[in-house]
Design a protein around this motif. Sequence first.
Motif, PDB file in Angstrom:
ATOM      1  N   ILE A  74       8.716  -4.215   7.144  1.00  0.00           N
ATOM      2  CA  ILE A  74      10.021  -3.724   7.590  1.00  0.00           C
ATOM      3  C   ILE A  74      10.754  -3.199   6.361  1.00  0.00           C
ATOM      4  O   ILE A  74      11.057  -3.960   5.437  1.00  0.00           O
ATOM      5  N   THR A  75      10.992  -1.914   6.323  1.00  0.00           N
ATOM      6  CA  THR A  75      11.630  -1.289   5.168  1.00  0.00           C
ATOM      7  C   THR A  75      13.141  -1.530   5.184  1.00  0.00           C
ATOM      8  O   THR A  75      13.788  -1.411   6.229  1.00  0.00           O
ATOM      9  N   LEU A  76      13.683  -1.883   4.023  1.00  0.00           N
ATOM     10  CA  LEU A  76      15.101  -2.180   3.872  1.00  0.00           C
ATOM     11  C   LEU A  76      15.706  -1.311   2.778  1.00  0.00           C
ATOM     12  O   LEU A  76      14.995  -0.689   1.992  1.00  0.00           O
ATOM     13  N   SER A  77      17.029  -1.312   2.719  1.00  0.00           N
ATOM     14  CA  SER A  77      17.740  -0.585   1.669  1.00  0.00           C
ATOM     15  C   SER A  77      17.660  -1.360   0.355  1.00  0.00           C
ATOM     16  O   SER A  77      17.978  -2.555   0.311  1.00  0.00           O
ATOM     17  N   LEU A  78      17.232  -0.686  -0.705  1.00  0.00           N
ATOM     18  CA  LEU A  78      17.145  -1.340  -2.013  1.00  0.00           C
ATOM     19  C   LEU A  78      18.519  -1.752  -2.516  1.00  0.00           C
ATOM     20  O   LEU A  78      18.678  -2.813  -3.138  1.00  0.00           O
TER      21      LEU A  78
ATOM     22  N   LYS B 195      10.415  -3.105  -2.879  1.00  0.00           N
ATOM     23  CA  LYS B 195       9.112  -2.630  -2.407  1.00  0.00           C
ATOM     24  C   LYS B 195       8.540  -1.617  -3.393  1.00  0.00           C
ATOM     25  O   LYS B 195       7.368  -1.642  -3.723  1.00  0.00           O
ATOM     26  N   ASN B 196       9.394  -0.707  -3.858  1.00  0.00           N
ATOM     27  CA  ASN B 196       9.047   0.260  -4.893  1.00  0.00           C
ATOM     28  C   ASN B 196      10.342   0.659  -5.599  1.00  0.00           C
ATOM     29  O   ASN B 196      11.353  -0.040  -5.480  1.00  0.00           O
ATOM     30  N   ARG B 197      10.338   1.773  -6.287  1.00  0.00           N
ATOM     31  CA  ARG B 197      11.535   2.187  -7.032  1.00  0.00           C
ATOM     32  C   ARG B 197      12.686   2.575  -6.121  1.00  0.00           C
ATOM     33  O   ARG B 197      13.838   2.581  -6.541  1.00  0.00           O
ATOM     34  N   TYR B 198      12.405   2.864  -4.869  1.00  0.00           N
ATOM     35  CA  TYR B 198      13.418   3.457  -4.001  1.00  0.00           C
ATOM     36  C   TYR B 198      13.817   2.579  -2.809  1.00  0.00           C
ATOM     37  O   TYR B 198      14.909   2.744  -2.269  1.00  0.00           O
ATOM     38  N   THR B 199      12.944   1.674  -2.388  1.00  0.00           N
ATOM     39  CA  THR B 199      13.229   0.893  -1.184  1.00  0.00           C
ATOM     40  C   THR B 199      12.896  -0.585  -1.381  1.00  0.00           C
ATOM     41  O   THR B 199      12.157  -0.956  -2.296  1.00  0.00           O
ATOM     42  N   SER B 200      13.450  -1.399  -0.506  1.00  0.00           N
ATOM     43  CA  SER B 200      13.084  -2.806  -0.413  1.00  0.00           C
ATOM     44  C   SER B 200      12.328  -3.014   0.893  1.00  0.00           C
ATOM     45  O   SER B 200      12.181  -2.093   1.702  1.00  0.00           O
TER      46      SER B 200
ATOM     47  N   PRO C 209       8.627 -11.167   0.799  1.00  0.00           N
ATOM     48  CA  PRO C 209       8.995  -9.826   0.331  1.00  0.00           C
ATOM     49  C   PRO C 209       7.784  -8.907   0.427  1.00  0.00           C
ATOM     50  O   PRO C 209       6.640  -9.365   0.545  1.00  0.00           O
ATOM     51  N   ALA C 210       8.022  -7.609   0.347  1.00  0.00           N
ATOM     52  CA  ALA C 210       6.979  -6.628   0.677  1.00  0.00           C
ATOM     53  C   ALA C 210       5.851  -6.530  -0.343  1.00  0.00           C
ATOM     54  O   ALA C 210       4.757  -6.091  -0.006  1.00  0.00           O
ATOM     55  N   ARG C 211       6.089  -6.929  -1.576  1.00  0.00           N
ATOM     56  CA  ARG C 211       5.118  -6.646  -2.626  1.00  0.00           C
ATOM     57  C   ARG C 211       3.825  -7.455  -2.579  1.00  0.00           C
ATOM     58  O   ARG C 211       2.760  -6.918  -2.906  1.00  0.00           O
TER      59      ARG C 211
END
Length: 399
Positions: free
Chosen positions: A132-136, A144-149, A173-175
């Motif tokens: 589930i992608t979230l706002s960083l 999750k990466n440089r742009y999203t959580s 968490p996504a990682r």
Amino acid sequence: MDKHNIETVFNKYLHPIDEGILMKLAERFEIDKYVKKLGVVPFVKLFIYAQLKQISSLTDISFELNKDPNIQKEIGLDSISKSQLSRKLRDIPPEIFEALLRHLILMVRQKYGLRKGNQKLRKLHLIDSSTITLSLKEHPWAPKNRYTSGIKLHTRVVFYDDITYLDDLIITPARPADLTQLDPLLVKVQGAFHVFDRGYFDFKVFEMLCSRGIRFATRIKDNTFIRVVEEVKLSKSSSILREAIVFLGKMKHPLRLIETVDSEGNKIQIVVNDAKISAEEVSTIYRDRWKIELFFKWMKQHMVLKTMYGKSPNAVYNQVYMAMISFCLTLLIQADLLYKGSLLVLKKHLSKFSLDRYLSCKKELFKPPSRSSGGRKVYDHEQIFRETLKEVEEGTFRG
């Protein structure tokens, strides 16, 4: 909840939840020690109601409760503010709702897991994860990466007798890689059958499963070293392209290698450690792995999971658990009703008649159709399956 007050649809929906268990959990974690208004029981009722009605914000939850005396009566709460909901969602430890979910999963197993399945559709434990992608900016604790959580739902579902139900869930968490959560998701009982994808490809795990008599099927990676021991002769009428007995890497246990094609005609290679089932059944079983993709798609479309109520880890995890709890409650009421139709149709029906009398809702649900023409079906699960399968195989599905 109150066993003697199941007159409305919503009360019947909540019936499997034991208020005594909730109260003990609240006491253990000292959640309601100084609380005068929003205790854990009305909190759970309110957020399950929000999941059933797909209310996607705390503001709307507060508004729905404050304006409707019928909802207030069902929840046992006359009013609440957005800020109060936000604080409670943030402060309650997710362990409370995880424990409640596991209690309901046991009930679902009792309802569905003991049903007699036929030999062709055996009980499968499907393992996969969904992000589930979230706002960083709003959720910096789960990069999750440089742009999203994001958060990852490491999940095991059971597919048995044409029913898919949640059997275990780990939220992280996504990682972390999928493989890091495989061990706790495995059913370590001899004869259990697991199906998972290449994200869980690990020779040591395969050796362990073989040595314990735990069955599995999975696709192999393109660069996997394969040592062929024997080519198995296939009948001319077989849909299987190839079957062989092989060793993978430095494994000591042999596996069966099955080559077949997917729905788009692309060749896929499956390994399995069950020597008794046919190669055709192996192909069918691996195809059934997409049932877990359908589960993820269903949850994201018909529960409140894409939009988060809060920003803290507790708030996010609690919301996910509430969605899964609501899914289990829907399965349990489906079993009680002996309803054979679409789970989505049932959920929409329960949502529409949530505050009505249960018996009236039941009559409406089983009412014969008013016309007999072959009109367009609104909820076509076979079509959903085909569409999702194509998206997954093309790499365009965002599960």
